[in-house]
Design a protein around this motif. Sequence first.
Motif, short mmCIF file in Angstrom:
data_model
loop_
_atom_site.label_atom_id
_atom_site.label_comp_id
_atom_site.label_asym_id
_atom_site.label_seq_id
_atom_site.Cartn_x
_atom_site.Cartn_y
_atom_site.Cartn_z
N SER A 137 0.82 -1.20 0.00
CA SER A 137 0.00 0.00 0.00
C SER A 137 0.86 1.26 0.00
O SER A 137 2.07 1.20 0.20
N ILE A 153 0.18 5.99 0.28
CA ILE A 153 -0.73 7.13 0.38
C ILE A 153 -0.24 8.23 -0.54
O ILE A 153 0.97 8.53 -0.59
N SER A 200 -5.61 6.71 -0.78
CA SER A 200 -4.91 5.51 -0.34
C SER A 200 -4.91 4.47 -1.44
O SER A 200 -5.96 4.16 -2.02
N ASN A 250 -4.19 0.54 -2.15
CA ASN A 250 -4.14 -0.71 -1.41
C ASN A 250 -4.08 -1.90 -2.37
O ASN A 250 -4.27 -1.75 -3.57
N GLY A 264 -3.35 11.06 7.07
CA GLY A 264 -2.29 10.34 6.39
C GLY A 264 -1.47 11.27 5.53
O GLY A 264 -1.95 12.27 5.02
N ASN A 312 3.09 7.44 10.46
CA ASN A 312 1.75 7.32 9.89
C ASN A 312 0.71 6.95 10.94
O ASN A 312 -0.41 6.57 10.60
#
Length: 824
Positions: A210, A212, A248, A250, A335, A631
Amino acid sequence: MKKLLLFTLLSTLFCVHSNAQQLNQGANWPNNQWTLSGSYDASYLFEDPTSSASGSFSFDDNLAGGASYNTIAAESPVIDLNAAFNANETEITVVFPYVFNIWQNDQSLHLQYWDGSSSEWVNWGNEIEDNSSVSVDFCDGTPTNFISESLNIASFTTTQLTGFKYRIYFDDHNSYGWGFCIDSPSISSAAPPACPKVTSVLVSNINAVSAIINWTAGSSETSWEVAIMLASEGIPSSGNTVTTNTYSLNSLASETNYIVYIRANCNAGGYSNWVSESFTTGIDTSGYPVAFTTNPINTTGSYDIALVDLNGDFLDDVVSVSADNLNVHYQLASGGFNMSNIATPVADNSPDWSLAAGDFDRNGYNDLVYGGYGGVTFMKANNTGTAYTEISGSEYVFSQRTNFVDINTDGHLDAFVCHDVQANVYYINDGSGDLTFYQGQSTALPNGVGLVPGGGNYGTVWIDFDNDRDMDLFIAKCRGNSSISINELWRNDGNGVFVNIADSNGWYDTNYPGVGHNNSSNLGDLVQTWSSAWADFDNDGDMDVYVGASSTVDGDSKLMRNNGDGTFTDVTAGSGVLDASLGRENAPADFDNDGYIDILSNGDILFNNGDFTFTNYSTNMPPSGAIGDTNNDGFLDVFRNGNIYLNNTNANNWIKINTIGTTSNINGIGARVEIQTTNGTQIRDVRSGEGFEFMSSLNTHFGIGALTSINSITIYWPSGTVDFIASPAINTTHTITEGSALSVIDETLVDVTIYPNPVEAELTIKTSADVINKIATVFDVNGKRILNQKLKTNTVNVSSLTSGVYFLRLESEGKIIKRKFIKK
């Protein structure tokens, strides 16, 4: 009666720009992205382009009178001209329909621009001409199109291109006049896109699966498209629509090269150009306790040395320092980061060797202390954390490790600085945020701390090694096989008295004036070391220590177990610690959240096996650096050299505690934080300054492994206050203010009595319970801690106290009992 202009867009407007693209599609009025400025009588503003439903800008000055002076301007938002520039369309124009009625040739109407670098607005061509054929009303007449002169931007710098604005400016020159009416302008070139592209794309928090994404809006757009592509694929035709500039990603594949694309959904229709950023996901290290993925972060400054909160939200920020600038990536609760450069006065001494943080003036924002070659500099944050004052003394200090700590336990943070070539120095806080320099012995510290004239002081750690609820000091010494190189442990006996410990068993020895130092059970040996890692490695409730060697010329690293009675046992053999790399940086942290503290040592992590042995991992581990949670996921990361080494995490649970002192210093530095679980006890000391160089988080972090609950948190504050929190939630952060939780009464001591009372010298404690090893603390009537000690007998010497009323408190494992006494 005034007549508001009814605009009819003329065909010439479209003819002139038949092949043009508007650079700001969102410019149509009404538009709250525009602003009004100037000095004017608001009663003569008939139509406000920022809020008027008619979408026009009109001002009538003919009633103002000769003594009235009005200036007013409608200013555009910032417009990014990069698209036009990059397409080589370097001639831009502005068009709008208007009526302007001048009276006696005194009023003026101008189109002006601001290019992001000038100190004032620049006229864009000549004055706008009077186009009204009547003189009875300020907006009577037929509108015509104003078409500006072409503005050539070919020589504009990046700052000018990205900071461009324009405005329509009226000045009545303090005369009796009429006014103007203007409808929505458009600024155009022949170059796409229809709206500015996004900027400052940042990919952060990258791990194996993942990441951000954060970006800055190109203009006033409120939605974007985001697409994630493999590096081998082409530019996307569309993406997912989002309404926030954080996204985000993922379910990514590990060790894979990706490109993320973002484009603005323009308010007036269409899209900007795609903006892209490449990144690579981390390695799948499912067989590791945890591993780390490198996340580049665009920092400036020569010293990338801190993960600590600078804006008062308790989230660890990424801090890089230059002589005249703080580059801060503020961690966002959602984030990612928001980067800011804070200009500072030029530091007399840059942090060549170390940096520490703490709020020494108690205004809610952490200050900094720089350890440099020639002296010490403090950067004191203002009351909003947005600017800093530089404070430097004239004293020569070849600074090594720096710390903030309340040395004299008066509730105010002091500073301590290792001196390489002289005795150590310290700065005592007067309670008003003013710091006074001391060196060696003084009225502030009668016995001094670190008195060796030749220095050799490198890495200090303030720890409560003897569990008597005050901070002791360990000094790791460099120079190797020298009379000034013997490591020192200073026991805090209260009231500013520190003792460099030596006893007949030789478990620890001092080097000033000097005794033997070759006993395997001592800490005062000649190993060349720059730092040490102090932590309770076996979870038995006291601080052990790993003393890391920077070379093996004078001996190896040592792992020493605290025996709980003020002595240590060397348990290096078979522990695995000698597998770690040599170097100057050693710091403790539970990276895998299994409930046992690990050691970050010069690019290796010694993972604690829970039985006082360690397994060294040297691949996919971070270098030594600042440690914190970048984070806010409960797992500790590392920052070093423009990279965040993001913890890939595992399934273990955790808990974090933020400490806010009231009677104690506001950070709670020096507090002992303890959690009780079904697996036993874990402890942490709140410290400013770990390892040799870096400043790590002031938040207290515990891993708890597979446990789904913990029994309690106990905080022993430097003031003597004890807070007890039962059954706190896990996998979250608790912010605890000193005195906010009730202490627990020790039922075993309810029969305690003290005598004689009044007392002159020695106070005797009588109870059916055992008081040995309990902590005895004396407070005055104002609640200030006066002295404390761990009891070896059932008596307390109070002969040093002045006459008055006091309270004796006995404490053990967070439970307390109090009794009042009178000192003669």
